[in-house]
Write a protein that holds these residues in place. Sequence first.
Motif, short mmCIF file in Angstrom:
data_model
loop_
_atom_site.label_atom_id
_atom_site.label_comp_id
_atom_site.label_asym_id
_atom_site.label_seq_id
_atom_site.Cartn_x
_atom_site.Cartn_y
_atom_site.Cartn_z
N GLY A 57 41.67 51.65 28.60
CA GLY A 57 40.41 51.97 28.82
C GLY A 57 39.69 51.40 29.48
N LEU A 58 39.79 49.88 29.73
CA LEU A 58 38.94 49.14 30.71
C LEU A 58 39.24 49.53 31.88
CD1 LEU A 58 36.89 46.79 31.00
CD2 LEU A 58 38.68 45.45 31.10
N VAL A 104 40.26 52.44 33.20
CA VAL A 104 39.83 54.08 33.43
C VAL A 104 38.37 53.70 33.27
CG1 VAL A 104 39.18 55.97 32.08
CG2 VAL A 104 41.50 55.06 31.91
N VAL A 105 37.40 52.85 32.93
CA VAL A 105 36.26 52.60 33.04
C VAL A 105 35.66 52.29 34.41
CG1 VAL A 105 34.16 51.34 32.16
CG2 VAL A 105 35.60 52.63 30.53
N CYS A 132 45.74 49.47 24.80
CA CYS A 132 44.66 50.54 24.46
C CYS A 132 43.38 50.02 25.22
CB CYS A 132 44.53 50.82 23.14
SG CYS A 132 45.79 52.18 22.55
N MET A 133 42.89 48.66 25.15
CA MET A 133 41.60 48.18 25.59
C MET A 133 41.99 48.10 26.98
SD MET A 133 40.64 45.66 22.47
CE MET A 133 39.34 44.75 23.55
#
Length: 51
Positions: A25-26, A28-29, A21-22
């Motif tokens: 998320g990274l 995507v950022v 998940c991290m």
Amino acid sequence: MGGSAMMGDGPMMGGWMMVACMAVGLLVVIALVLAIAALIKYLRSDGRRDH
């Protein structure tokens, strides 16, 4: 009791899920930052052409 059994059974699975998940998320950022930078560059260069 159910909580302790869950902690005993799946810390690795929970850890891998958190890492996944991290990582997503990274990514995507990073993609959003690059898209915003490209948009700003495009909008700035649209007004004055260097050709």
